[in-house]
Write a protein that holds these residues in place. Structure first.
Motif, PDB file in Angstrom:
ATOM      1  N   ASP A   1      -5.511   1.300  -6.907  1.00  0.00           N
ATOM      2  CA  ASP A   1      -4.317   2.074  -7.218  1.00  0.00           C
ATOM      3  C   ASP A   1      -3.087   1.212  -6.926  1.00  0.00           C
ATOM      4  OD1 ASP A   1      -2.234   3.817  -7.438  1.00  0.00           O
ATOM      5  OD2 ASP A   1      -3.126   5.383  -6.203  1.00  0.00           O
ATOM      6  N   ALA A   2      -2.420   0.736  -7.979  1.00  0.00           N
ATOM      7  CA  ALA A   2      -1.263  -0.137  -7.793  1.00  0.00           C
ATOM      8  C   ALA A   2      -0.146   0.574  -7.046  1.00  0.00           C
ATOM      9  CB  ALA A   2      -0.765  -0.635  -9.156  1.00  0.00           C
ATOM     10  N   THR A   3       0.024   1.883  -7.281  1.00  0.00           N
ATOM     11  CA  THR A   3       1.092   2.607  -6.585  1.00  0.00           C
ATOM     12  C   THR A   3       0.801   2.695  -5.090  1.00  0.00           C
ATOM     13  OG1 THR A   3       0.011   4.729  -7.057  1.00  0.00           O
ATOM     14  CG2 THR A   3       1.647   3.954  -8.638  1.00  0.00           C
ATOM     15  N   ALA A   4      -0.473   2.780  -4.715  1.00  0.00           N
ATOM     16  CA  ALA A   4      -0.829   2.809  -3.292  1.00  0.00           C
ATOM     17  C   ALA A   4      -0.455   1.491  -2.630  1.00  0.00           C
ATOM     18  CB  ALA A   4      -2.317   3.088  -3.123  1.00  0.00           C
ATOM     19  N   PHE A   5      -0.656   0.384  -3.336  1.00  0.00           N
ATOM     20  CA  PHE A   5      -0.269  -0.910  -2.786  1.00  0.00           C
ATOM     21  C   PHE A   5       1.252  -1.013  -2.677  1.00  0.00           C
ATOM     22  CE2 PHE A   5      -4.563  -2.554  -3.883  1.00  0.00           C
ATOM     23  CZ  PHE A   5      -4.858  -3.089  -2.640  1.00  0.00           C
ATOM     24  N   GLU A   6       1.942  -0.456  -3.638  1.00  0.00           N
ATOM     25  CA  GLU A   6       3.396  -0.498  -3.583  1.00  0.00           C
ATOM     26  C   GLU A   6       3.902   0.286  -2.377  1.00  0.00           C
ATOM     27  OE1 GLU A   6       7.062  -1.636  -4.089  1.00  0.00           O
ATOM     28  OE2 GLU A   6       5.352  -2.422  -5.222  1.00  0.00           O
TER      29      GLU A   6
ATOM     30  N   PRO B   1       1.815  -4.848  11.531  1.00  0.00           N
ATOM     31  CA  PRO B   1       1.713  -5.239  12.950  1.00  0.00           C
ATOM     32  C   PRO B   1       0.662  -4.420  13.700  1.00  0.00           C
ATOM     33  CG  PRO B   1       4.009  -5.065  12.291  1.00  0.00           C
ATOM     34  CD  PRO B   1       3.193  -4.493  11.162  1.00  0.00           C
ATOM     35  N   ARG B   2       0.588  -3.135  13.380  1.00  0.00           N
ATOM     36  CA  ARG B   2      -0.406  -2.284  14.032  1.00  0.00           C
ATOM     37  C   ARG B   2      -1.815  -2.683  13.601  1.00  0.00           C
ATOM     38  NH1 ARG B   2       1.754   2.239  12.856  1.00  0.00           N
ATOM     39  NH2 ARG B   2       0.516   2.838  11.042  1.00  0.00           N
ATOM     40  N   LEU B   3      -1.978  -2.991  12.320  1.00  0.00           N
ATOM     41  CA  LEU B   3      -3.283  -3.421  11.827  1.00  0.00           C
ATOM     42  C   LEU B   3      -3.701  -4.738  12.481  1.00  0.00           C
ATOM     43  CD1 LEU B   3      -5.701  -3.220   9.920  1.00  0.00           C
ATOM     44  CD2 LEU B   3      -4.292  -4.294   8.134  1.00  0.00           C
TER      45      LEU B   3
ATOM     46  N   PRO C   1     -12.911   0.030  -1.648  1.00  0.00           N
ATOM     47  CA  PRO C   1     -12.450   0.398  -0.306  1.00  0.00           C
ATOM     48  C   PRO C   1     -11.028   0.959  -0.355  1.00  0.00           C
ATOM     49  CG  PRO C   1     -13.186  -1.917  -0.442  1.00  0.00           C
ATOM     50  CD  PRO C   1     -12.999  -1.426  -1.844  1.00  0.00           C
ATOM     51  N   PRO C   2     -10.608   1.666   0.690  1.00  0.00           N
ATOM     52  CA  PRO C   2      -9.196   2.065   0.813  1.00  0.00           C
ATOM     53  C   PRO C   2      -8.291   0.828   0.780  1.00  0.00           C
ATOM     54  CG  PRO C   2     -10.545   3.187   2.448  1.00  0.00           C
ATOM     55  CD  PRO C   2     -11.423   2.153   1.823  1.00  0.00           C
ATOM     56  N   VAL C   3      -7.049   1.022   0.380  1.00  0.00           N
ATOM     57  CA  VAL C   3      -6.171  -0.123   0.151  1.00  0.00           C
ATOM     58  C   VAL C   3      -5.959  -0.963   1.407  1.00  0.00           C
ATOM     59  CG1 VAL C   3      -4.986   0.827  -1.854  1.00  0.00           C
ATOM     60  CG2 VAL C   3      -4.140   1.373   0.444  1.00  0.00           C
ATOM     61  N   LEU C   4      -5.831  -0.333   2.562  1.00  0.00           N
ATOM     62  CA  LEU C   4      -5.615  -1.109   3.784  1.00  0.00           C
ATOM     63  C   LEU C   4      -6.850  -1.951   4.123  1.00  0.00           C
ATOM     64  CD1 LEU C   4      -3.350  -1.590   5.801  1.00  0.00           C
ATOM     65  CD2 LEU C   4      -4.390   0.147   7.282  1.00  0.00           C
TER      66      LEU C   4
ATOM     67  N   VAL D   1      -6.924  -5.118   2.140  1.00  0.00           N
ATOM     68  CA  VAL D   1      -6.079  -6.173   2.721  1.00  0.00           C
ATOM     69  C   VAL D   1      -6.864  -6.949   3.780  1.00  0.00           C
ATOM     70  CG1 VAL D   1      -3.993  -6.625   4.065  1.00  0.00           C
ATOM     71  CG2 VAL D   1      -3.952  -4.926   2.221  1.00  0.00           C
ATOM     72  N   VAL D   2      -7.597  -6.226   4.618  1.00  0.00           N
ATOM     73  CA  VAL D   2      -8.418  -6.890   5.633  1.00  0.00           C
ATOM     74  C   VAL D   2      -9.483  -7.760   4.964  1.00  0.00           C
ATOM     75  CG1 VAL D   2     -10.034  -6.547   7.542  1.00  0.00           C
ATOM     76  CG2 VAL D   2      -8.021  -5.067   7.324  1.00  0.00           C
ATOM     77  N   HIS D   3     -10.146  -7.223   3.955  1.00  0.00           N
ATOM     78  CA  HIS D   3     -11.169  -7.995   3.236  1.00  0.00           C
ATOM     79  C   HIS D   3     -10.578  -9.288   2.669  1.00  0.00           C
ATOM     80  CE1 HIS D   3     -13.971  -4.324   2.304  1.00  0.00           C
ATOM     81  NE2 HIS D   3     -13.632  -4.401   3.581  1.00  0.00           N
ATOM     82  N   ARG D   4      -9.385  -9.176   2.089  1.00  0.00           N
ATOM     83  CA  ARG D   4      -8.756 -10.357   1.477  1.00  0.00           C
ATOM     84  C   ARG D   4      -8.416 -11.396   2.535  1.00  0.00           C
ATOM     85  NH1 ARG D   4      -9.129 -12.818  -3.076  1.00  0.00           N
ATOM     86  NH2 ARG D   4      -9.608 -14.464  -1.595  1.00  0.00           N
ATOM     87  N   ALA D   5      -7.929 -10.959   3.683  1.00  0.00           N
ATOM     88  CA  ALA D   5      -7.597 -11.906   4.748  1.00  0.00           C
ATOM     89  C   ALA D   5      -8.852 -12.575   5.298  1.00  0.00           C
ATOM     90  CB  ALA D   5      -6.846 -11.182   5.871  1.00  0.00           C
ATOM     91  N   VAL D   6      -9.917 -11.807   5.451  1.00  0.00           N
ATOM     92  CA  VAL D   6     -11.194 -12.387   5.890  1.00  0.00           C
ATOM     93  C   VAL D   6     -11.687 -13.396   4.868  1.00  0.00           C
ATOM     94  CG1 VAL D   6     -13.629 -11.871   6.305  1.00  0.00           C
ATOM     95  CG2 VAL D   6     -11.866 -10.413   7.318  1.00  0.00           C
TER      96      VAL D   6
END
Length: 267
Positions: free
Chosen positions: A36-41, A52-54, A86-89, A92-97
Motif C-alpha cells: 500500500d503506497a499510501t501506508a508508506f507515505e 527511533p522507536r523501531l 508483511p505490514p509496512v513497518l 522496512v525491517v526486512h529491507r534493512a536486514v
C-alpha cells in the motif's frame, strides 16, 4: 557476542539512519510488491517518531513483527502464486536486514556467474553472459531449474547464514522476522529472494566452472554437444539432491539453443 562488541556486529545496520534508507527503498518499490503506497507515505510522514522507536526495539531485542497478509499474484504465464505481504513497518525491517546481508553475500558467498536477486545483475546480465558462451560454440545447454522446495525449518534457514554471520543479536532479528510465516522462505517478503540465493549457494560450490550460469533458481551449463550437456545435467541434479532439492520436471537439455529463448520457459 557481547552487547558492547560493535566491531563485528551488524546491529548498526538496523539503526535509525539505515531504517530511513530502507523506508525510502520500500516506498519506491511499493507498486511492484503490491504494498500500500499510501501506508508508506503515512509512515514517511511519521518516521521521525516511529523509526527511533523501531531502532530502539531492534537494538533491545523487543521488536515483534505483525501478521502477514496472504494475497495472490499472477505470473506472466497466468499461474497464480501465493504471496505473503508483511505490514509496512515489518517490510522496512526486512529491507534493512536484506541490505546488511547483501553486503556480505556479494563479497563472500555468491559466484560471479550467479545473477538474479542481486544489485546490477538482472536477466539481461544473464543473457549477455549466455551470448558470450554461445558465441564460443557452446550451443548445447543443460537447462535445470531448482523446483520450489517444501517448507524449510526456521533454524535451517538461519543456519544458511551462520557460516558468514556470528552476530547473535542480528540473527535473532532475522529469526523473529521469519517466525510469523508458515514457511520462512515463503515468497512475498524482501527476504525471500535473498534466501533463494543463500539456499542455492550451497549447491553452487559443487558447480563452479567457466561455462556455468545461474539466474535465480535456473542453472544453465553451456557445452559443445548433447552428450556433454546430458552429463552436466546429471551433475547439477546431483548437486541439488545433495541439498534436499530436485530439478523441476520441465528441466531439460537444449541443443542448438537460441540464447533469447532462455529463461522464457514458463515453468
Amino acid at each position: 557476542m557481547r552487547a558492547h562488541d560493535r566491531s563485528r556486529s551488524l546491529m548498526p545496520s538496523l539503526d535509525e539512519e539505515r531504517l530511513q534508507v530502507a523506508l525510502r527503498q520500500c516506498a519506491l518499490r511499493s507498486p511492484a510488491t503490491g504494498a500500500d503506497a499510501t501506508a508508506f507515505e503515512r509512515l514517511r510522514r511519521e518516521s521521525a517518531e516511529i523509526l527511533p522507536r523501531l531502532a530502539r526495539d531492534l537494538a533491545e531485542g523487543t521488536w515483534r513483527p505483525g501478521p502477514p497478509t496472504l494475497t495472490h499474484v499472477s505470473t506472466y504465464t497466468g499461474k497464480q502464486l501465493e504471496f505473503w505481504l508483511p505490514p509496512v513497518l515489518d517490510q522496512v525491517v526486512h529491507r534493512a536486514v536484506r541490505n546488511a546481508v547483501d553486503r556480505i553475500t556479494e563479497t563472500r558467498v555468491l559466484r560471479d556467474w550467479v545473477s538474479g536477486y542481486r544489485p546490477g545483475r538482472s536477466r539481461v546480465t544473464t543473457l549477455r553472459h549466455a551470448a558470450r558462451l554461445h558465441a564460443r560454440g557452446l550451443r548445447a545447454v543443460a537447462d535445470v531449474e531448482a523446483a520450489p522446495a517444501g517448507e524449510a525449518r526456521l533454524e535451517e534457514v538461519v543456519g544458511w547464514l551462520t557460516p558468514y554471520i556470528r552476530d547473535d543479536a542480528f540473527l535473532t532479528v532475522l529469526r523473529t522476522a521469519l517466525s510469523v510465516f508458515p514457511d520462512p522462505t515463503a515468497p512475498g517478503t524482501t527476504l525471500a529472494p535473498m534466501l533463494v540465493n543463500l539456499r542455492l549457494s550451497r549447491c553452487d560450490t559443487a558447480l563452479d566452472g567457466p561455462h556455468m550460469i545461474r539466474f535465480g533458481r535456473t542453472y544453465l551449463a553451456f557445452t559443445t554437444d548433447h552428450g556433454e550437456a546430458e552429463r552436466a545435467f546429471t551433475v547439477i541434479a546431483e548437486a541439488l539432491h545433495t541439498r534436499g532439492l530436485q530439478p523441476h520436471p520441465g528441466s531439460r537439455v537444449r541443443t542448438a539453443v537460441n540464447v533469447e529463448d532462455l529463461l522464457l520457459n514458463g515453468r
